[in-house]
Design an enzyme around this catalytic site. Sequence first.
Site, mmCIF file in Angstrom:
data_model
loop_
_atom_site.group_PDB
_atom_site.id
_atom_site.type_symbol
_atom_site.label_atom_id
_atom_site.label_comp_id
_atom_site.label_asym_id
_atom_site.label_seq_id
_atom_site.Cartn_x
_atom_site.Cartn_y
_atom_site.Cartn_z
ATOM 1 N N ILE A 86 38.850 63.830 11.219
ATOM 2 C CA ILE A 86 38.759 65.046 12.034
ATOM 3 C C ILE A 86 39.907 65.104 13.040
ATOM 4 O O ILE A 86 40.349 66.191 13.432
ATOM 5 C CB ILE A 86 37.375 65.166 12.730
ATOM 6 N N LYS B 35 31.124 65.769 18.393
ATOM 7 C CA LYS B 35 29.663 65.803 18.293
ATOM 8 C C LYS B 35 29.195 64.604 17.480
ATOM 9 O O LYS B 35 29.973 64.140 16.640
ATOM 10 C CB LYS B 35 29.142 67.094 17.673
#
Length: 334
Positions: free
Chosen positions: A14, A96
Amino acid sequence: MRTIKWGIIGAGRIASTFASALNSLENVELTAIASRNQDRAEEFARKFKIKKAYGSYEELAKDPEVDVVYIATPHSEHKDNSALCIQHRKAVLCEKPFTINRHEAEYLISLAKEHKVFLMEAMWTKFLPVNAIVKSWIAEKKIGEVRHIRASFGYYSEFDRSSRIYNPDTAGGALLDVGIYPISYVMYLLDELPEHVISSAVIGRSNVDEQNVISLRFKNGVLADLSSAISVDIGSDAVIIGDKGKIVVPEFWKADKADRYDAQGNLVETYSLPHPKNGYEYEAKEVNHCLREGKTESSIHPLQSTLEIMTIMDQIRQEWGLQYPQEKERGMKQ
Ligand SMILES: NC(=O)c1ccc[n+]([C@@H]2O[C@H](COP(=O)([O-])OP(=O)(O)OC[C@H]3O[C@@H](n4cnc5c(N)ncnc54)[C@H](OP(=O)(O)O)[C@@H]3O)[C@@H](O)[C@H]2O)c1
């Protein structure tokens, strides 16, 4: 306009996506990358044209040039990595789930308050313009009164106990990896806390939840039927059903389109907006905006929302008897 200088901690998947998004923005500089491995940091720096590559997270946290750090490490590391940056007075955007439980989240929030720095969970779904439109359609009662929401997020990943997704040591499992999206989405759309939560999970071979279903009931009579998985592809669409129609959001967590139907099932409105880069630029822009304004949290995804979501996920895991090894070691309740 002041240039915001970013650092990234963790040179994984990511981090690459987010680096591309940052590099597409104006008045932003991706200044530094930190990896636990110097070669990996240098390779990442070459790929994304970053001027500084560090072989430890501490070096990046200490770099006086960096304004804000994006934490892109596994769930289990978020608390310590974010704390390291906050203690060096860096603003933090943390992937998250913010932390593995509410207890850790409260610690980070109090640390950020003490050091007066910006802190936000990277719940990028809440910053996508399509989802703001969906929220406005609901507020304008374009589907009448909302009665029911269905949302799922699940994919198939081959079982591998050592992957961050299946490994309990990195706080793997469907709920924390992807179940957080439908929960956050419903609470974002309704601006309400559920009054009742029930759930069921399949706890798999590595003692993390491989799939789960969650029902939320809200005071205003809305039911949300949510599910997530890492061992089966259950899709990731959301349907918001009212008494005068419904809204369908394909792949709501990365939405670039929403369709509205009337009560007879006719398509009456579509909103579509392709991402300028990959969709992560919107949350990055929010952070840049907050920093330029001197804000210490975002009004779109405030820290109180993060705490509410962590509380619900703790409650759900408690029902399942799912504790992570580090929680057991510390004799912690979730
Ligand atoms: N927003 C989204 O759409 C989205 C999508 C995917 C993932 N995520 C979230 O982003 C975070 C990272 O996920 P990812 O898929 O990018 O993971 P990943 O590819 O495994 O990368 C994580 C990186 O963290 C570093 N790291 C630090 N401590 C580690 C440890 N104990 N074990 C393994 N790696 C460690 C490693 O980088 P170095 O070795 O270079 O330090 C590793 O490459 C998670 O919180 C995940 O939930 C968000």
